[in-house]
Design a protein around this motif. Structure first.
Motif, PDB file in Angstrom:
ATOM      1  N   SER A 428       1.238  -1.565  -0.254  1.00 53.71           N
ATOM      2  CA  SER A 428      -0.216  -0.091  -0.474  1.00 53.71           C
ATOM      3  C   SER A 428       0.939   1.393   0.067  1.00 53.71           C
ATOM      4  CB  SER A 428      -0.763   0.235   1.262  1.00 53.71           C
ATOM      5  OG  SER A 428      -0.567   0.264   1.859  1.00 53.71           O
ATOM      6  N   THR A 429       2.042   1.697   0.594  1.00 53.33           N
ATOM      7  CA  THR A 429       2.885   2.345   0.061  1.00 53.33           C
ATOM      8  C   THR A 429       4.165   1.742  -0.068  1.00 53.33           C
ATOM      9  OG1 THR A 429       3.608   4.452   1.749  1.00 53.33           O
ATOM     10  CG2 THR A 429       3.320   2.646   3.007  1.00 53.33           C
ATOM     11  N   MET A 430       4.967   2.453  -0.413  1.00 51.97           N
ATOM     12  CA  MET A 430       6.342   2.458  -0.371  1.00 51.97           C
ATOM     13  C   MET A 430       7.350   2.412   0.264  1.00 51.97           C
ATOM     14  SD  MET A 430       6.242   0.209  -3.359  1.00 51.97           S
ATOM     15  CE  MET A 430       4.980  -0.478  -4.269  1.00 51.97           C
ATOM     16  N   PHE A 431       6.802   3.803   1.296  1.00 52.69           N
ATOM     17  CA  PHE A 431       7.844   4.537   2.455  1.00 52.69           C
ATOM     18  C   PHE A 431       7.374   3.734   3.433  1.00 52.69           C
ATOM     19  CE2 PHE A 431       8.205   6.736  -1.674  1.00 52.69           C
ATOM     20  CZ  PHE A 431       9.218   7.877  -1.594  1.00 52.69           C
ATOM     21  N   VAL A 432       8.356   4.293   5.062  1.00 57.61           N
ATOM     22  CA  VAL A 432       8.000   3.640   5.894  1.00 57.61           C
ATOM     23  C   VAL A 432       9.217   4.693   6.496  1.00 57.61           C
ATOM     24  CG1 VAL A 432       7.523   0.698   5.117  1.00 57.61           C
ATOM     25  CG2 VAL A 432      10.007   2.058   5.360  1.00 57.61           C
ATOM     26  N   GLY A 433       8.625   4.656   8.285  1.00 54.90           N
ATOM     27  CA  GLY A 433       9.564   5.777   8.464  1.00 54.90           C
ATOM     28  C   GLY A 433      11.374   5.008   8.849  1.00 54.90           C
ATOM     29  N   VAL A 434      11.729   5.752   9.349  1.00 55.52           N
ATOM     30  CA  VAL A 434      13.496   5.754   9.354  1.00 55.52           C
ATOM     31  C   VAL A 434      13.442   4.466  10.404  1.00 55.52           C
ATOM     32  CG1 VAL A 434      15.514   6.066  10.316  1.00 55.52           C
ATOM     33  CG2 VAL A 434      14.420   8.121   8.675  1.00 55.52           C
ATOM     34  N   ASP A 435      13.019   4.559  12.023  1.00 55.17           N
ATOM     35  CA  ASP A 435      12.474   3.494  12.820  1.00 55.17           C
ATOM     36  C   ASP A 435      12.417   2.195  11.993  1.00 55.17           C
ATOM     37  OD1 ASP A 435      14.128   5.389  14.102  1.00 55.17           O
ATOM     38  OD2 ASP A 435      11.749   5.484  15.356  1.00 55.17           O
ATOM     39  N   GLU A 436      11.241   1.485  11.476  1.00 59.91           N
ATOM     40  CA  GLU A 436      10.610   0.035  10.963  1.00 59.91           C
ATOM     41  C   GLU A 436      11.640   0.501   9.974  1.00 59.91           C
ATOM     42  OE1 GLU A 436       6.881  -0.504   8.732  1.00 59.91           O
ATOM     43  OE2 GLU A 436       6.507   1.726   9.297  1.00 59.91           O
ATOM     44  N   GLU A 437      12.060   1.361   8.903  1.00 60.01           N
ATOM     45  CA  GLU A 437      13.146   0.245   8.244  1.00 60.01           C
ATOM     46  C   GLU A 437      13.885  -0.425   9.240  1.00 60.01           C
ATOM     47  OE1 GLU A 437      15.339  -0.343   4.783  1.00 60.01           O
ATOM     48  OE2 GLU A 437      13.211  -0.354   5.682  1.00 60.01           O
ATOM     49  N   MET A 438      14.356   0.402   9.837  1.00 61.27           N
ATOM     50  CA  MET A 438      15.516   0.332  11.442  1.00 61.27           C
ATOM     51  C   MET A 438      15.892  -1.442  11.969  1.00 61.27           C
ATOM     52  SD  MET A 438      18.017   2.056  10.085  1.00 61.27           S
ATOM     53  CE  MET A 438      18.415   3.459   9.630  1.00 61.27           C
ATOM     54  N   ARG A 439      14.489  -1.171  11.852  1.00 57.50           N
ATOM     55  CA  ARG A 439      13.628  -2.646  12.622  1.00 57.50           C
ATOM     56  C   ARG A 439      13.962  -3.817  11.349  1.00 57.50           C
ATOM     57  NH1 ARG A 439      13.698  -6.887  14.010  1.00 57.50           N
ATOM     58  NH2 ARG A 439      11.913  -7.851  15.846  1.00 57.50           N
ATOM     59  N   LEU A 440      13.216  -3.498  10.436  1.00 55.56           N
ATOM     60  CA  LEU A 440      13.359  -4.738   9.443  1.00 55.56           C
ATOM     61  C   LEU A 440      14.793  -4.769   9.018  1.00 55.56           C
ATOM     62  CD1 LEU A 440      10.312  -3.083   6.468  1.00 55.56           C
ATOM     63  CD2 LEU A 440      10.736  -5.113   8.230  1.00 55.56           C
ATOM     64  N   ILE A 441      15.753  -3.723   8.726  1.00 54.50           N
ATOM     65  CA  ILE A 441      16.779  -4.481   8.584  1.00 54.50           C
ATOM     66  C   ILE A 441      17.696  -5.332   9.409  1.00 54.50           C
ATOM     67  CG2 ILE A 441      18.709  -2.684   9.599  1.00 54.50           C
ATOM     68  CD1 ILE A 441      19.224  -4.371   6.059  1.00 54.50           C
ATOM     69  N   GLU A 442      17.323  -4.738  11.130  1.00 54.49           N
ATOM     70  CA  GLU A 442      17.315  -5.623  11.883  1.00 54.49           C
ATOM     71  C   GLU A 442      17.520  -7.086  11.911  1.00 54.49           C
ATOM     72  OE1 GLU A 442      16.271  -3.446  15.419  1.00 54.49           O
ATOM     73  OE2 GLU A 442      17.925  -1.952  16.115  1.00 54.49           O
ATOM     74  N   SER A 443      16.440  -7.260  11.833  1.00 52.71           N
ATOM     75  CA  SER A 443      15.186  -8.262  11.610  1.00 52.71           C
ATOM     76  C   SER A 443      15.911  -9.231  10.067  1.00 52.71           C
ATOM     77  CB  SER A 443      13.894  -8.580  11.660  1.00 52.71           C
ATOM     78  OG  SER A 443      13.014  -8.205  11.727  1.00 52.71           O
ATOM     79  N   TYR A 444      16.566  -8.866   9.079  1.00 51.05           N
ATOM     80  CA  TYR A 444      17.332  -9.310   8.378  1.00 51.05           C
ATOM     81  C   TYR A 444      19.177  -9.848   8.859  1.00 51.05           C
ATOM     82  CZ  TYR A 444      20.400 -10.166   4.304  1.00 51.05           C
ATOM     83  OH  TYR A 444      21.131 -11.003   3.539  1.00 51.05           O
ATOM     84  N   VAL A 445      19.512  -8.571   9.891  1.00 50.73           N
ATOM     85  CA  VAL A 445      20.535  -9.429  10.274  1.00 50.73           C
ATOM     86  C   VAL A 445      20.725 -10.926  11.233  1.00 50.73           C
ATOM     87  CG1 VAL A 445      22.241  -8.366  11.727  1.00 50.73           C
ATOM     88  CG2 VAL A 445      21.128  -7.488   9.702  1.00 50.73           C
ATOM     89  N   TYR A 469      10.826  11.461   9.778  1.00 50.77           N
ATOM     90  CA  TYR A 469      11.167  11.307   8.300  1.00 50.77           C
ATOM     91  C   TYR A 469      10.712   9.529   7.778  1.00 50.77           C
ATOM     92  CZ  TYR A 469      12.669  15.864   9.933  1.00 50.77           C
ATOM     93  OH  TYR A 469      13.144  17.214   9.549  1.00 50.77           O
ATOM     94  N   VAL A 470      10.385   9.513   6.543  1.00 45.83           N
ATOM     95  CA  VAL A 470      10.355   8.335   5.830  1.00 45.83           C
ATOM     96  C   VAL A 470      10.868   8.043   4.842  1.00 45.83           C
ATOM     97  CG1 VAL A 470       7.602   8.103   7.452  1.00 45.83           C
ATOM     98  CG2 VAL A 470       8.412   9.427   4.446  1.00 45.83           C
ATOM     99  N   ILE A 471      11.578   7.391   4.023  1.00 46.40           N
ATOM    100  CA  ILE A 471      12.463   6.958   3.432  1.00 46.40           C
ATOM    101  C   ILE A 471      11.605   5.616   2.960  1.00 46.40           C
ATOM    102  CG2 ILE A 471      14.444   7.598   4.369  1.00 46.40           C
ATOM    103  CD1 ILE A 471      14.967   4.494   6.034  1.00 46.40           C
ATOM    104  N   PRO A 472      12.470   5.133   1.276  1.00 43.01           N
ATOM    105  CA  PRO A 472      12.554   4.217   0.742  1.00 43.01           C
ATOM    106  C   PRO A 472      11.702   2.820   1.562  1.00 43.01           C
ATOM    107  CG  PRO A 472      13.152   5.479  -1.066  1.00 43.01           C
ATOM    108  CD  PRO A 472      13.343   6.258   1.176  1.00 43.01           C
ATOM    109  N   LYS A 473      11.200   1.672   1.191  1.00 37.73           N
ATOM    110  CA  LYS A 473      11.300   0.971   1.645  1.00 37.73           C
ATOM    111  C   LYS A 473      12.285  -0.194   1.366  1.00 37.73           C
ATOM    112  CE  LYS A 473       7.324  -1.584   2.703  1.00 37.73           C
ATOM    113  NZ  LYS A 473       5.879  -2.509   2.374  1.00 37.73           N
ATOM    114  N   PHE A 474      13.104  -1.025   2.231  1.00 36.92           N
ATOM    115  CA  PHE A 474      14.808  -2.335   1.858  1.00 36.92           C
ATOM    116  C   PHE A 474      14.998  -1.217   1.556  1.00 36.92           C
ATOM    117  CE2 PHE A 474      10.726  -5.164   2.958  1.00 36.92           C
ATOM    118  CZ  PHE A 474      11.495  -6.002   3.164  1.00 36.92           C
ATOM    119  N   LEU A 475      15.445  -0.082   1.669  1.00 35.12           N
ATOM    120  CA  LEU A 475      16.231   0.598   1.191  1.00 35.12           C
ATOM    121  C   LEU A 475      18.127   0.374   1.514  1.00 35.12           C
ATOM    122  CD1 LEU A 475      16.820   3.600  -0.519  1.00 35.12           C
ATOM    123  CD2 LEU A 475      17.510   4.669   1.304  1.00 35.12           C
ATOM    124  N   PHE A 476      18.134  -1.088   3.293  1.00 33.16           N
ATOM    125  CA  PHE A 476      19.242  -1.025   3.309  1.00 33.16           C
ATOM    126  C   PHE A 476      19.367  -2.543   3.156  1.00 33.16           C
ATOM    127  CE2 PHE A 476      17.870   2.953   6.031  1.00 33.16           C
ATOM    128  CZ  PHE A 476      19.092   3.345   5.265  1.00 33.16           C
TER     129      PHE A 476
END
Length: 580
Positions: A428-445, A469-476
């Motif tokens: 539904s959105t291609m952008f997420v908050g910075v904290d949410e994106e960091m949580r996704l990359i933490e799950s991956y790591v 702020y918001v940034i594109p999803k799965f940027l990292f």
């Protein structure tokens, strides 16, 4: 490209004939004014005006000088002045009273005057420093003091010693007498600026400014315009320090070649006024006539232009308006409509133009919509490319854990994988908050740590002002995956670390992904063209450009054996500001 052709109106012949006829009338008017100025701007009229001006100057100067003399006389015979001079010295109260009386006499012209009260022994009080030639008793029988002794009342004395800084013109002196004994003198020095301000009222004439020279009873110059405000210094030699012995108008004009000169003696004061006007001013009347001719010709041109505009506007205005509207057209802007009630050919052109603008606006809007859909589709396709990579690696790790029957690790990995899949499936959105994106990359790591164990360390550092702020999803995730596979894994048992930093500078967000792996000697351009290694790097770089434009993307810094740093710079965006 729009080509504008010069219009050739069909009424050209009629317009030419009209212009020729209209040119005759201004020429007649011009001839009349030429004769008028030639007949009136002669020497006789100038002399008459000069004589009137000299009379006005005399009345003006006499009135002001008499006022000064009367005030000075009243001050000198006052008992207060006699009492002050009879004392041995000036007290503070005396000085205050004298200062008030002096400035009351000088009034608003005090800047151009000086006043002094001098005792016979040289003691004085004044509004300025006492000039050397007023020193008593040294000059008691000389100059202004000698004349004052021989005069009953106020005496006007020309100032022979012109001070360049003060430009004194003349002085008034009145002796103060007590019991037939002179006990002091009151002097008023009149500056040249004072006379200049008086004469400026009557200087202007239709022929230009009159220059004045005022001489005293013995032909000494007490005021000279040519030493104060004249652009020409040629007359300084005759008037500035000299004397005029023969003041007949004929002699003056002979001496003053190029000048119209008149003299007039004051009816009440012992002074003579000399008025001078350059003869060149009369010659300038010819120039004035030329200017008038030019102005009249300009009026003719303007009149003809107005007539041409009135005649041709019904033909040219519709075409000009259409051309202007077409030049203002910008793709994507609101369509421009031409409102008209005309039923002729111009009305048909206007109607077809409006229809054309509507079609172009609609086609442009549809094209923009198609481009936006294509961009969104490409972004979703790039995000979809990420899934096979990390899913394959994750399931491979789960497979090995299952073989080793490490069920706790399997549960943890499946949980973290669920977080990743949930974030990935939300389209539904291609952008997420910075904290949410960091949580996704933490799950991956966290999943990768199960596989690599102690060989992999990971840290995240995010400044607080970046979190809103918001940034594109799965940027990292692709960048971290690239760092593990091509940077950390080749290190073998040595292992390595990955660091993510986020900070804000003005209107930009900055992110860096660092690993201390084996590094690379390749440039970013080489990586973006390397299909075997840089899929994740190309993916992220391409998505950033699609989101923010070609000016944005990745910056890459890597050296063999010293690790790799990838930096991302993007504009700040609050939630709801993005369009994808």
């Amino acid at each position: 490209m729009m080509i504008r052709k010069k219009l050739k109106p069909s009424f050209k012949r009629k317009l030419t004939i009209t212009l020729l006829l209209l040119s005759i009338l201004p020429m007649l008017v011009l001839s009349f004014f030429s004769l008028y100025f030639v007949n009136t701007s002669d020497v006789t009229s100038v002399r008459s005006r000069l004589d009137e001006t000299l009379n006005s100057a005399d009345r003006l100067v006499t009135t002001n000088f008499e006022r000064i003399a009367d005030d000075l006389d009243s001050l000198a015979v006052s008992s207060k002045m006699v009492n002050v001079l009879k004392q041995d010295e000036f007290t503070a109260n005396d000085r205050m009273e004298l200062n008030k009386d002096f400035y009351l006499l000088m009034g608003k012209d005090s800047a151009y005057m000086s006043m002094y009260l001098i005792k016979p022994d040289g003691t004085y009080f004044g509004t300025d420093t006492l000039p050397d030639h007023y020193q008593l008793p040294d000059y008691e029988n000389w100059g202004i003091f000698r004349e004052s002794k021989n005069t009953n009342g106020v005496f006007m004395y020309p100032n022979y010693s012109l001070d360049e800084t003060k430009k004194n013109s003349t002085s008034f002196i009145r002796s103060v007498v007590d019991q037939k004994q002179i006990i002091g003198y009151i002097i008023v020095d009149i500056g040249s600026e004072y006379i200049q301000n008086l004469l400026s009222i009557v200087k202007g004439t239709a022929f230009g400014y009159i220059q004045f020279v005022i001489t005293g009873n013995h032909d000494e110059v007490i005021y000279n315009d040519f030493s104060t405000n004249s652009v020409s210094n040629s007359l300084d030699r005759m008037f500035r320090y000299g004397q005029v012995f023969d003041r007949s108008d004929a002699t003056l004009e002979q001496e003053l070649s190029g000048m119209i000169a008149m003299s007039q003696k004051s009816q009440k004061l012992n002074i003579t006024y000399l008025g001078l006007i350059p003869k060149a001013m009369l010659e300038e009347q010819g120039s004035l006539l030329t200017i008038i001719i030019v102005i009249l010709l300009a009026i003719v041109v303007i009149a003809v232009s107005i007539i041409s505009w009135l005649v041709g506007r019904n033909i040219s205005n519709p075409v000009v308006e259409l051309a202007n509207k077409m030049s203002q057209f910008t793709p994507g802007a609101q369509p421009i409509h031409l409102m008209t009630n005309r039923e002729d050919e111009v009305g048909v052109i206007y109607e077809q133009f409006d229809l054309l603008m509507d079609r172009m606006y609609r086609y442009h809007a549809e094209d923009i919509e198609k481009q936006d859909l294509l961009r969104k589709a490409e972004i979703k396709s790039l995000i979809a490319q990420i899934n096979p990579h990390f899913l394959y690696n994750t399931f491979d790790s789960i497979k090995w854990k299952a073989k080793l029957q490490e069920t706790d690790d399997i549960v943890f990995m499946v949980t973290e994988l669920g977080i990743l899949l949930k974030g990935n499936m939300d389209m539904s959105t291609m952008f997420v908050g910075v904290d949410e994106e960091m949580r996704l990359i933490e799950s991956y790591v966290n999943i990768q740590k199960i596989r690599y164990g102690e060989r992999l360390s990971f840290s995240i550092s995010v400044q607080d002002d970046v979190r809103p702020y918001v940034i594109p999803k799965f940027l990292f995730q692709p960048l971290v995956e690239n760092a593990i596979m091509h940077g950390i894994e080749p290190l073998g048992e040595t292992g390595g670390r990955i660091e993510i930093h986020a900070w804000k500078v003005e209107e930009y967000l900055y992110f860096s992904v660092y690993d201390n792996g084996v590094g690379s000697s390749k440039t970013l351009e080489e990586l973006l063209h390397d299909d075997n290694r840089s899929i994740g790097v190309k993916n992220v770089d391409r998505r950033i450009k699609l989101y923010y434009g070609e000016n944005y993307g990745l910056r890459w810094k890597s050296e063999p054996h010293f690790g790799t740093t990838v930096i991302i710079q993007i504009p700040i965006q609050m939630k709801g500001d993005h369009h994808v």
